[in-house]
Design a protein around this motif. Structure first.
Motif, PDB file in Angstrom:
ATOM      1  N   ASN A 330       0.791  -1.028   0.030  1.00 21.64           N
ATOM      2  CA  ASN A 330       0.013  -0.080  -0.010  1.00 21.64           C
ATOM      3  C   ASN A 330       0.865   1.266   0.170  1.00 21.64           C
ATOM      4  O   ASN A 330       1.635   1.403   0.644  1.00 21.64           O
ATOM      5  N   VAL A 331       0.571   2.100  -0.725  1.00 28.86           N
ATOM      6  CA  VAL A 331       1.456   3.344  -1.047  1.00 28.86           C
ATOM      7  C   VAL A 331       1.104   4.660  -0.031  1.00 28.86           C
ATOM      8  O   VAL A 331       0.306   4.943   0.224  1.00 28.86           O
ATOM      9  N   ARG A 332       2.262   5.089   0.464  1.00 26.31           N
ATOM     10  CA  ARG A 332       2.282   6.278   1.277  1.00 26.31           C
ATOM     11  C   ARG A 332       2.853   7.511   0.430  1.00 26.31           C
ATOM     12  O   ARG A 332       3.853   7.246  -0.204  1.00 26.31           O
ATOM     13  N   LEU A 333       2.042   8.440   0.295  1.00 28.24           N
ATOM     14  CA  LEU A 333       2.242   9.604  -0.396  1.00 28.24           C
ATOM     15  C   LEU A 333       2.505  10.905   0.066  1.00 28.24           C
ATOM     16  O   LEU A 333       1.770  11.149   1.211  1.00 28.24           O
ATOM     17  N   GLY A 334       3.128  11.815  -0.362  1.00 25.27           N
ATOM     18  CA  GLY A 334       3.502  13.049   0.197  1.00 25.27           C
ATOM     19  C   GLY A 334       3.061  14.148  -1.087  1.00 25.27           C
ATOM     20  O   GLY A 334       3.438  13.828  -2.209  1.00 25.27           O
ATOM     21  N   LEU A 335       2.404  15.125  -0.900  1.00 23.34           N
ATOM     22  CA  LEU A 335       1.914  16.134  -1.931  1.00 23.34           C
ATOM     23  C   LEU A 335       2.632  17.372  -1.661  1.00 23.34           C
ATOM     24  O   LEU A 335       2.947  17.840  -0.586  1.00 23.34           O
ATOM     25  N   ALA A 336       3.233  17.867  -2.937  1.00 23.23           N
ATOM     26  CA  ALA A 336       3.892  19.181  -2.762  1.00 23.23           C
ATOM     27  C   ALA A 336       3.425  20.124  -3.864  1.00 23.23           C
ATOM     28  O   ALA A 336       2.877  19.768  -5.201  1.00 23.23           O
ATOM     29  N   ALA A 337       3.209  21.498  -3.726  1.00 19.51           N
ATOM     30  CA  ALA A 337       2.652  22.362  -4.322  1.00 19.51           C
ATOM     31  C   ALA A 337       3.548  23.830  -4.368  1.00 19.51           C
ATOM     32  O   ALA A 337       3.907  23.952  -3.245  1.00 19.51           O
ATOM     33  N   MET A 358       4.925  12.292  -4.287  1.00 22.68           N
ATOM     34  CA  MET A 358       6.025  11.587  -3.964  1.00 22.68           C
ATOM     35  C   MET A 358       5.674  10.128  -3.351  1.00 22.68           C
ATOM     36  O   MET A 358       4.950  10.108  -2.240  1.00 22.68           O
ATOM     37  N   PRO A 359       5.938   9.067  -3.858  1.00 18.94           N
ATOM     38  CA  PRO A 359       5.674   7.737  -3.528  1.00 18.94           C
ATOM     39  C   PRO A 359       6.842   7.255  -2.420  1.00 18.94           C
ATOM     40  O   PRO A 359       7.942   6.986  -2.765  1.00 18.94           O
ATOM     41  N   TYR A 360       6.477   7.322  -1.275  1.00 16.05           N
ATOM     42  CA  TYR A 360       7.658   7.099   0.040  1.00 16.05           C
ATOM     43  C   TYR A 360       7.916   5.740   0.187  1.00 16.05           C
ATOM     44  O   TYR A 360       8.453   5.317   0.862  1.00 16.05           O
ATOM     45  N   ASN A 361       7.328   4.677  -0.680  1.00 15.85           N
ATOM     46  CA  ASN A 361       7.447   3.398  -0.307  1.00 15.85           C
ATOM     47  C   ASN A 361       9.063   3.124  -0.890  1.00 15.85           C
ATOM     48  O   ASN A 361       9.430   2.265  -0.609  1.00 15.85           O
ATOM     49  N   LEU A 421      -4.675  -2.666  -4.408  1.00 12.83           N
ATOM     50  CA  LEU A 421      -3.701  -1.711  -4.027  1.00 12.83           C
ATOM     51  C   LEU A 421      -4.481  -0.411  -3.306  1.00 12.83           C
ATOM     52  O   LEU A 421      -5.682  -0.029  -4.054  1.00 12.83           O
ATOM     53  N   ARG A 422      -4.102  -0.028  -2.280  1.00 11.00           N
ATOM     54  CA  ARG A 422      -4.436   1.175  -1.553  1.00 11.00           C
ATOM     55  C   ARG A 422      -3.734   2.184  -1.457  1.00 11.00           C
ATOM     56  O   ARG A 422      -2.156   1.932  -1.337  1.00 11.00           O
ATOM     57  N   ALA A 423      -3.988   3.404  -1.075  1.00 10.16           N
ATOM     58  CA  ALA A 423      -2.920   4.570  -1.000  1.00 10.16           C
ATOM     59  C   ALA A 423      -3.526   5.535  -0.158  1.00 10.16           C
ATOM     60  O   ALA A 423      -4.841   5.606   0.356  1.00 10.16           O
ATOM     61  N   ALA A 424      -2.488   6.241   0.548  1.00  7.79           N
ATOM     62  CA  ALA A 424      -3.102   7.345   1.668  1.00  7.79           C
ATOM     63  C   ALA A 424      -1.891   8.561   1.410  1.00  7.79           C
ATOM     64  O   ALA A 424      -0.773   8.355   1.106  1.00  7.79           O
TER      65      ALA A 424
END
Length: 482
Positions: A330-337, A358-361, A421-424
């Protein structure tokens, strides 16, 4: 039209399906369940599958039982049936292993896997991908074709792929790429299969890429024409029209004069790049699927902070959501803008805002590389969206919510099987003004610090007409010189 679930025809069809899928298998043997809830991503025994199909119903688009051993049949232009197997595919491009690996990764078909043919029938909507299968075998055929008679170094496909790689690395314009193709057509033998223009070349290999959406928006950033507002012709907030009132003249004469044709040009357009197929591609690629579990399998946990998985926020998230954390895929994400000026001219008042994930896996030396960062949304200028950025984030948030609640069936090239697959989204990354846009927090007033809030020590400068935080030393040691 599918038969009603309680009808005799439906019950007989289910029994026929179970006989086809299980045959004389033992009672404890499991098979993928094609009910509307399991969607072929979960496997059960014969009795459970029968119960699910009677209660939940079968997927209406599941007509080719490729998850249960049925062979795919693709028809050519002459309506002749062509039967393909994974063994045949591996033999076609044996002389170009890199192109073969690229095609298998792009379409999720891997040699040596018992679920190769199964995955051909799995798409983002859990329905058979007949069109993608046709694209795959079309590219396979182009990979077999020599660029010209006697050319053993390049096929038609590998030639175009390398040309596009040079175009990207050299930052060539579309016009210069077309000029190069024209030059190559004059230099190479006349039988060489070189496209005439950039558009034609791009069309040939477009199936290898990932699609994007152009979504219309209100020029005042009030709303986007998406979802339930897709067919609206004016903004519901400010009543501005969706289209620019522009007209073009046709060269054809009409009753002695030129015919005036109204051309609908949207007042504002932004680009959205769907997240689900891009996350699926990370696991379909044989080189990245294993790295997507690095944070769980290979990370050294010795108390030092080397990866976001070592942080307190990551660990507390795992404690609160144990079910999500139980599957390391399962994917951990970070968002940047942030905004930037794409014209490299600081005097030009223009601000384009990209939203990236960004996929932090991935390992720490991979997750922040440019090729690992996922572009999600591109908001054009000339002005920044400001606090109205949430309007443009709606497609992404809708997709993230679905990935959190339901997930999506994905093929893991490392384990050679399907999984859900799940993501957060764990956090956002931005400068302080960007934080104000993403969160809606007023970063220019007295309580600018979101951590201290009402305890912020601020003084308003009467003549400067701004807030000063001279006495705010909350996180600094007493002997600090700052």
């Amino acid at each position: 039209m599918a038969a009603p679930r309680g009808s005799l025809e439906y019950r007989v069809g289910i029994l026929y399906f179970l006989l086809y899928a299980f045959g004389d298998a033992a009672p404890d043997v499991t098979r993928p369940c094609p009910c509307c809830k399991c969607i072929n991503s979960l496997s059960h025994d014969r009795e459970t599958v029968h119960e699910h199909l009677m209660i939940n119903g079968i997927l209406q688009d599941y007509r080719i039982w490729n998850f249960h051993g049925e062979k795919l049949i693709v028809q050519d232009h002459d309506n002749k049936e062509l039967h393909y197997s994974v063994q045949q595919v591996s033999e076609v491009t044996s002389h170009e292993p890199m192109v073969q690996e690229m095609l298998h990764d792009a379409f999720g078909i891997h040699e040596g896997s018992t679920s190769n043919e199964n995955y051909i029938g799995a798409s983002t909507s859990h329905t058979p991908m007949e069109s993608n299968v046709k694209d795959f075998y079309r590219l396979i055929e182009e990979g077999k074709q020599q660029l010209y008679t006697g050319c053993t170094e390049f096929s038609k496909l590998s030639f175009l792929v390398e040309l596009f790689q040079l175009k990207v690395n050299g930052k060539w314009s579309d016009k210069s790429f077309t000029a190069l193709l024209d030059f190559l057509r004059r230099v190479l033998p006349s039988e060489a299969q070189v496209p005439k223009s950039f558009y034609e070349a791009k069309k040939l290999i477009s199936s290898l890429g990932l699609h994007y959406e152009k979504i219309h928006a209100c020029p005042n950033d009030c709303m986007i024409y998406w979802g339930e507002n897709e067919n609206e012709q004016a903004c519901k907030v400010c009543n501005l029209p969706r289209w620019k009132n522009l007209q073009k003249s046709s060269r054809r004469s009409y009753k002695g004069g030129k015919k005036r044709l109204e051309v609908k040009i949207p007042a504002k357009v932004f680009w959205y790049f769907p997240l689900k197929p891009r996350l699926q591609r990370l696991f379909m690629l044989s080189k990245t699927s294993e790295n997507m579990q690095w944070h769980f399998k290979k990370r050294v946990s010795d108390g030092n902070l080397r990866h976001p998985a070592d942080s307190r926020a990551w660990k507390e998230f795992d404690e609160r959501h144990y079910e999500f954390a139980s599957d390391p895929r399962n994917v951990r994400l970070g968002l940047a803008a942030d905004g930037f000026n794409p014209f490299k001219n600081q005097s030009t008042s223009h601000s384009t805002w990209p939203i990236v994930l960004m996929p932090y896996n991935l390992p720490p030396w991979e997750c922040m590389k440019p090729y690992s960062i996922i572009l999600s949304t591109l908001i054009p200028g000339p002005k920044a969206p400001g606090n109205d950025i949430d309007v443009y984030l709606r497609p992404l948030l809708t997709e993230l919510k679905d990935l959190w609640e339901n997930g999506i069936a994905t093929f893991d090239a490392c384990d050679k099987k399907m999984f859900q697959l799940r993501a957060a989204l764990l956090w956002t990354v931005s400068d302080f003004p960007g934080l104000g846009c993403l969160s809606g927090w007023n970063t220019y007033a007295k309580n600018a610090c979101p951590t201290c809030a009402d305890n912020t020590d601020a003084v308003y400068l009467k003549h400067g007409k701004k807030w000063s935080f001279r006495g705010h030393r909350r996180f600094l040691p007493l002997d600090s010189e700052m």
